[in-house]
Design an enzyme around this catalytic site. Structure first.
Site, PDB file in Angstrom:
ATOM      1  N   GLY A  92      -3.503  -2.170  -4.860  1.00 29.33           N
ATOM      2  CA  GLY A  92      -3.298  -3.344  -5.700  1.00 29.33           C
ATOM      3  C   GLY A  92      -2.479  -3.087  -6.946  1.00 29.33           C
ATOM      4  N   LYS A 113       0.262   4.681  -9.815  1.00 29.21           N
ATOM      5  CA  LYS A 113      -0.798   3.873 -10.406  1.00 29.21           C
ATOM      6  C   LYS A 113      -0.169   3.108 -11.569  1.00 29.21           C
ATOM      7  CE  LYS A 113      -5.659   4.501 -11.771  1.00 29.21           C
ATOM      8  NZ  LYS A 113      -6.701   5.534 -11.986  1.00 29.21           N
ATOM      9  N   ASP A 125      -3.041  -7.467 -12.720  1.00 30.01           N
ATOM     10  CA  ASP A 125      -1.639  -7.462 -13.133  1.00 30.01           C
ATOM     11  C   ASP A 125      -0.864  -6.271 -12.579  1.00 30.01           C
ATOM     12  OD1 ASP A 125      -2.491  -5.314 -14.691  1.00 30.01           O
ATOM     13  OD2 ASP A 125      -2.292  -6.370 -16.602  1.00 30.01           O
ATOM     14  N   GLY A 126      -1.549  -5.366 -11.876  1.00 23.86           N
ATOM     15  CA  GLY A 126      -0.866  -4.239 -11.263  1.00 23.86           C
ATOM     16  C   GLY A 126      -0.423  -3.170 -12.234  1.00 23.86           C
ATOM     17  N   ARG A 179       1.135  10.399  -9.113  1.00 21.98           N
ATOM     18  CA  ARG A 179       0.241  11.510  -8.791  1.00 21.98           C
ATOM     19  C   ARG A 179       0.680  12.154  -7.485  1.00 21.98           C
ATOM     20  NH1 ARG A 179      -4.449   7.483  -8.075  1.00 21.98           N
ATOM     21  NH2 ARG A 179      -4.190   6.730  -5.949  1.00 21.98           N
ATOM     22  N   ASP A 255     -13.133   3.856  -0.423  1.00 22.83           N
ATOM     23  CA  ASP A 255     -11.678   3.828  -0.598  1.00 22.83           C
ATOM     24  C   ASP A 255     -11.217   4.891  -1.599  1.00 22.83           C
ATOM     25  OD1 ASP A 255     -13.107   1.895  -2.362  1.00 22.83           O
ATOM     26  OD2 ASP A 255     -11.157   1.736  -3.331  1.00 22.83           O
ATOM     27  N   ASP A 265      -7.963   9.359  -8.103  1.00 21.34           N
ATOM     28  CA  ASP A 265      -8.214   8.022  -8.634  1.00 21.34           C
ATOM     29  C   ASP A 265      -9.319   8.052  -9.682  1.00 21.34           C
ATOM     30  OD1 ASP A 265      -7.601   5.420  -9.013  1.00 21.34           O
ATOM     31  OD2 ASP A 265      -8.670   4.663  -7.273  1.00 21.34           O
TER      32      ASP A 265
END
Length: 459
Positions: A92, A113, A125-126, A179, A255, A265
């Site tokens: 996302g 990211k 908003d990404g 990353r 996930d 993450d």
């Protein structure tokens, strides 16, 4: 300047087929200020020769790397979030930007990211806050120094937008992070295919994963079972490494667990100040589901979800039998990772685990610093402990059994950590490192901390 001769690009993930990703466009940012360039990671990939302008072009504007994907790929996956299944996940605010081979021939992913909205952004908003990017660099650097299999923070570029967030003062500065890790294929990748009944695609994924990440392992008569055994071993090892590092990931959803057993993450992560199995990293983890002491069993729960996805490809009884070997994989890995950190010589597994239990109990009861205790007793030597700021704790009666265990496993040849104390990173330190960046754009304390963390690594 083109990448160096060591650069070997790949488009491997595309071979899985369109069911696995959506081609997307990166956001166009109003500004690009390079804040972090991991030259140490870039060199063996053939990217160390890029100029600053070229680096920003690829990792801030996302001009494709030659020979890799012509367009970024937002990966598709589902997942259990705090044990509730969510079929509306996927990349996302990130994507798979490129793939390439390292000097050892292993495939690497360059993932992002904060690179903009995708079909899976929902109401987001990404974007990524600059503070979030700084936190991720600190987490990955310290984890690597402590011997944890982790993604690498490759690049951080400030992007000139003002972001509004509910969990930090707003507006706040924005960034995009790149990353590096071997795979972004998650347990949730398998779950999505199983959820939609995409059996053919799931079979391709099993074959691809074995051939790509375990090329020396024979698939055997049941490739799914072979793959599951490899994933379980990698994930169990990661769990052991987290425990020995005193690390609390905070959000162990399916996930967030990739099949190569790499920690990645980083959101509400924390490192323990003192040993406490009940400690949680996320303020929203009201029940302590992902507390420090529950991480190994949480990883097993996630592996059980992966096993469910493989039922069309392997007998249920065989998958259950594999799951029953989890402790047999985790326990020696726990001993080995702890003993590497402590620089001790192992004896017999059960006796060594008993010694660790005694150490845990002492640290919990005494309130001894997690990292300070490790720093003081590397190799089982008492000279550093005598000069420790918590030396008086080692006079407690309950330390006698710990000391006996240390003496029995002492290693005079152990490499001692450098400096006068551990390279710790409590949340207060993170805030102290961020304050001069936020107030005066002063990165000197952050840079000094990263240098100290790197210097603390003992190989």
């Amino acid at each position: 300047m083109p990448p160096s001769a060591a650069y070997r690009p790949s488009r491997s993930h595309e071979t899985l087929g369109p069911e696995f990703f959506d081609p997307v466009q990166a956001a166009v940012f109003p500004q690009h200020i390079l804040r972090w360039r991991n030259q140490r990671a870039a060199e063996p990939l053939g990217l160390g020769t890029l100029s600053e302008a070229e680096w920003i072009d690829h990792f801030g504007c996302f001009t494709p790397l030659p020979g890799s994907f012509p367009q970024p790929l937002a990966l598709r996956y589902h997942g259990h979030q705090f044990r509730h299944y969510n079929p509306d996940l996927g990349d996302g605010r990130g994507f798979l930007f490129a793939q390439l081979y390292g000097a050892d021939g292993r495939l690497f992913d360059l993932g992002t990211k904060g690179s903009g909205q995708t079909p899976y952004s929902r109401a987001g908003d990404g974007r990524l806050t600059l503070k979030g990017g700084v936190r991720e660099i600190l987490a990955t650097e310290l984890l690597e120094a402590r011997g944890v299999t982790t993604s690498t923070s490759f690049s951080l570029i400030e992007t000139g937008e003002a972001l509004h967030r509910g969990d930090e003062p707003s507006p706040t500065r924005s960034s995009v992070l790149v990353r590096l890790c071997h795979s972004h294929i998650r347990i949730g990748t398998f779950q999505r295919l199983a959820y939609h009944g995409q059996t053919d695609a799931l079979g391709r994924l099993i074959d691809y994963a074995l051939a790509t990440y375990w090329p020396t392992v024979a698939p055997g008569p049941t490739p799914a079972l072979t793959l599951f055994a490899e994933v379980m071993a990698a994930v169990a090892k990661l769990g052991a490494e987290w425990m020995a590092a005193g690390f609390v990931h905070g959000v162990l959803n399916t996930d967030n667990i990739n099949i190569t057993g790499e920690s990645f993450d980083y959101g509400p992560w924390r490192f323990l100040k003192q040993y406490d199995p009940r400690f949680t990293a996320a303020y929203f983890d009201q029940t302590g589901l992902y507390a420090y002491g529950r991480q190994p069993t949480t990883l097993l729960w996630n592996l059980e979800r992966l096993a469910e996805c493989l039922l069309d490809f392997a007998p249920e009884a065989a998958l259950v039998a594999q799951l029953e070997t989890y402790q047999a994989r985790f326990r020696p890995a726990l001993r080995d990772t702890w003993f590497r950190r402590l620089g001790l010589v192992s004896t017999e597994l059960e006796a060594d685990l008993g010694f660790l239990s005694t150490l845990y109990q002492f640290m919990f009861d005494s309130g001894a610093g997690f990292e300070q205790t490790i720093f003081d007793w590397v190799g089982g030597r008492a000279d550093r402990a005598a000069a420790s700021p918590q030396a008086e704790l080692y006079e407690r009666p309950d330390f006698r059994l710990v000391r006996a265990g240390l003496d029995a496993r002492a290693n005079p040849a152990a490499v001692l950590p450098p400096g006068d104390g551990p390279a710790d990173l409590p949340i207060e330190d993170v805030e102290a490192l961020w304050a001069p960046i936020a107030q005066a754009d002063d990165w000197s304390r952050f840079e000094a901390k990263v240098a100290a963390i790197r210097a603390s690594a003992r190989g």
